[in-house]
Design an enzyme around this catalytic site. Sequence first.
Site, PDB file in Angstrom:
ATOM      1  CE  LYS A 289      -3.900  -2.286   2.337  1.00 56.13           C
ATOM      2  NZ  LYS A 289      -4.935  -2.165   3.404  1.00 56.13           N
TER       3      LYS A 289
ATOM      4  CE1 TYR B 207      -9.080  -3.500  -0.100  1.00 56.00           C
ATOM      5  CE2 TYR B 207      -8.344  -1.631  -1.400  1.00 56.00           C
ATOM      6  CZ  TYR B 207      -8.071  -2.659  -0.518  1.00 56.00           C
ATOM      7  OH  TYR B 207      -6.786  -2.850  -0.039  1.00 56.00           O
TER       8      TYR B 207
ATOM      9  CG  PHE C 237     -13.333   0.335   6.606  1.00 58.18           C
ATOM     10  CD1 PHE C 237     -12.820  -0.205   5.430  1.00 58.18           C
ATOM     11  CD2 PHE C 237     -14.094  -0.485   7.435  1.00 58.18           C
ATOM     12  CE1 PHE C 237     -13.046  -1.523   5.082  1.00 58.18           C
ATOM     13  CE2 PHE C 237     -14.330  -1.810   7.094  1.00 58.18           C
ATOM     14  CZ  PHE C 237     -13.812  -2.332   5.910  1.00 58.18           C
TER      15      PHE C 237
ATOM     16  NE  ARG D 274      -6.397 -13.187   4.382  1.00 54.99           N
ATOM     17  CZ  ARG D 274      -6.921 -11.967   4.335  1.00 54.99           C
ATOM     18  NH1 ARG D 274      -6.714 -11.191   3.282  1.00 54.99           N
ATOM     19  NH2 ARG D 274      -7.653 -11.500   5.334  1.00 54.99           N
TER      20      ARG D 274
ATOM     21  CB  THR E  24      -7.348  -6.669   9.218  1.00 49.41           C
ATOM     22  OG1 THR E  24      -7.651  -7.814   8.425  1.00 49.41           O
ATOM     23  CG2 THR E  24      -7.734  -5.398   8.492  1.00 49.41           C
TER      24      THR E  24
ATOM     25  NE  ARG F 202      -2.228  -6.004   7.013  1.00 51.86           N
ATOM     26  CZ  ARG F 202      -3.299  -6.613   6.536  1.00 51.86           C
ATOM     27  NH1 ARG F 202      -3.794  -7.677   7.162  1.00 51.86           N
ATOM     28  NH2 ARG F 202      -3.893  -6.179   5.443  1.00 51.86           N
TER      29      ARG F 202
ATOM     30  CG  ASN G 263      -3.656  -2.671   6.841  1.00 54.61           C
ATOM     31  OD1 ASN G 263      -3.530  -2.188   5.714  1.00 54.61           O
ATOM     32  ND2 ASN G 263      -4.624  -3.502   7.156  1.00 54.61           N
TER      33      ASN G 263
ATOM     34  CG  HIS H 222      -5.143  -6.231  -0.887  1.00 53.92           C
ATOM     35  ND1 HIS H 222      -6.421  -6.263  -0.371  1.00 53.92           N
ATOM     36  CD2 HIS H 222      -5.133  -7.092  -1.949  1.00 53.92           C
ATOM     37  CE1 HIS H 222      -7.154  -7.105  -1.098  1.00 53.92           C
ATOM     38  NE2 HIS H 222      -6.401  -7.616  -2.064  1.00 53.92           N
TER      39      HIS H 222
ATOM     40  CD  GLU I 150      -8.440  -9.427  -4.318  1.00 54.02           C
ATOM     41  OE1 GLU I 150      -7.258  -9.622  -3.961  1.00 54.02           O
ATOM     42  OE2 GLU I 150      -9.379  -9.281  -3.505  1.00 54.02           O
TER      43      GLU I 150
HETATM   44  P1  IDP Z   1      -7.567  -7.446   4.923  1.00 52.90           P
HETATM   45  O1  IDP Z   1      -6.779  -6.354   4.246  1.00 52.90           O
HETATM   46  O2  IDP Z   1      -6.828  -8.004   6.096  1.00 52.90           O
HETATM   47  O3  IDP Z   1      -8.073  -8.520   3.990  1.00 52.90           O
HETATM   48  P2  IDP Z   1     -10.304  -6.417   4.936  1.00 52.90           P
HETATM   49  O4  IDP Z   1     -11.321  -6.748   5.987  1.00 52.90           O
HETATM   50  O5  IDP Z   1     -10.468  -7.031   3.591  1.00 52.90           O
HETATM   51  O6  IDP Z   1      -8.861  -6.730   5.555  1.00 52.90           O
HETATM   52  O7  IDP Z   1     -10.294  -4.839   4.797  1.00 52.90           O
HETATM   53  C1  IDP Z   1      -9.625  -4.210   3.720  1.00 52.90           C
HETATM   54  C2  IDP Z   1      -8.828  -3.048   4.271  1.00 52.90           C
HETATM   55  O8  IDP Z   1      -9.751  -2.085   4.787  1.00 52.90           O
HETATM   56  C3  IDP Z   1      -7.921  -3.395   5.443  1.00 52.90           C
HETATM   57  O9  IDP Z   1      -6.654  -3.879   5.054  1.00 52.90           O
HETATM   58  C4  IDP Z   1      -7.829  -2.068   6.169  1.00 52.90           C
HETATM   59  O10 IDP Z   1      -6.852  -1.229   5.576  1.00 52.90           O
HETATM   60  C5  IDP Z   1      -9.211  -1.481   5.950  1.00 52.90           C
HETATM   61  N1  IDP Z   1     -10.080  -1.779   7.090  1.00 52.90           N
HETATM   62  C6  IDP Z   1     -10.671  -2.955   7.401  1.00 52.90           C
HETATM   63  N2  IDP Z   1     -11.395  -2.868   8.526  1.00 52.90           N
HETATM   64  C7  IDP Z   1     -11.265  -1.593   8.940  1.00 52.90           C
HETATM   65  C8  IDP Z   1     -11.794  -0.876  10.062  1.00 52.90           C
HETATM   66  O11 IDP Z   1     -12.515  -1.405  10.908  1.00 52.90           O
HETATM   67  N3  IDP Z   1     -11.438   0.446  10.152  1.00 52.90           N
HETATM   68  C9  IDP Z   1     -10.634   1.059   9.241  1.00 52.90           C
HETATM   69  N4  IDP Z   1     -10.115   0.414   8.175  1.00 52.90           N
HETATM   70  C10 IDP Z   1     -10.430  -0.884   8.023  1.00 52.90           C
HETATM   71 MG    MG Z   2      -9.450  -8.325   2.428  1.00 52.70          MG
END
Ligand code: IDP
Ligand code: MG
Length: 154
Positions: A11, A51, A59, A87, A93, A104, A114, A117, A128
């Site tokens: 990112k 996304y 978010f 992962r 996350t 992370r 973070n 992705h 993707e």
């Molecule tokens: P992942 O990246 O671990 O697969 P996802 O649930 O797919 O997590 O969420 C995509 C991205 O959205 C996350 O990497 C993070 O940057 C952001 N995100 C997810 N949940 C939250 C939240 O509760 N608050 C703020 N940002 C979030």
């Molecule tokens: Mg995800």
Amino acid sequence: METEQTLVLIKPDGVQRGLIGEIVARYERKGLKLVGMKLLKLPLTTAEALYAVHRGKSFYDVLIQFMTSTPIVALAVEGQNAIELVRTLNGETDPRKSQPGSIRGDFSLNVTHNLVHASDSPENARRELGILFAPEELYEYHRADEGILHPTKE
Ligand code: IDP
Ligand code: MG
């Protein structure tokens, strides 16, 4: 064991903080193979497609704005169980929950920033990878250490 391909994005925070090499090294030294790699600024429509599952969540707007703000690195990563392994290497996350030793867990403090992705299922990996890479941008080759990484008899 199944050979899989998965999409990783480093990112904007990872690029801006000079962590591209550090992050790529973690997949490489695990034994995963880079079969595609590029630096690009994510177009808005691409970020929205990537996304789409999060559209409407609290978010979402912040995430899209961040992901399209400055360049990212897209990686296509291949290996046995690559989707799950990547992962695990990335960590949870939310950096408050991600373990030390994960990307992370070692380098991030904030759930938006973070660092990485990664696709979360074979279906999403295919979808993707198709969004970020043309077929001719994914390469077939052998790593010199494949015989050691994947012994034929265990
Ligand atoms: P992942 O990246 O671990 O697969 P996802 O649930 O797919 O997590 O969420 C995509 C991205 O959205 C996350 O990497 C993070 O940057 C952001 N995100 C997810 N949940 C939250 C939240 O509760 N608050 C703020 N940002 C979030
Ligand atoms: Mg995800």
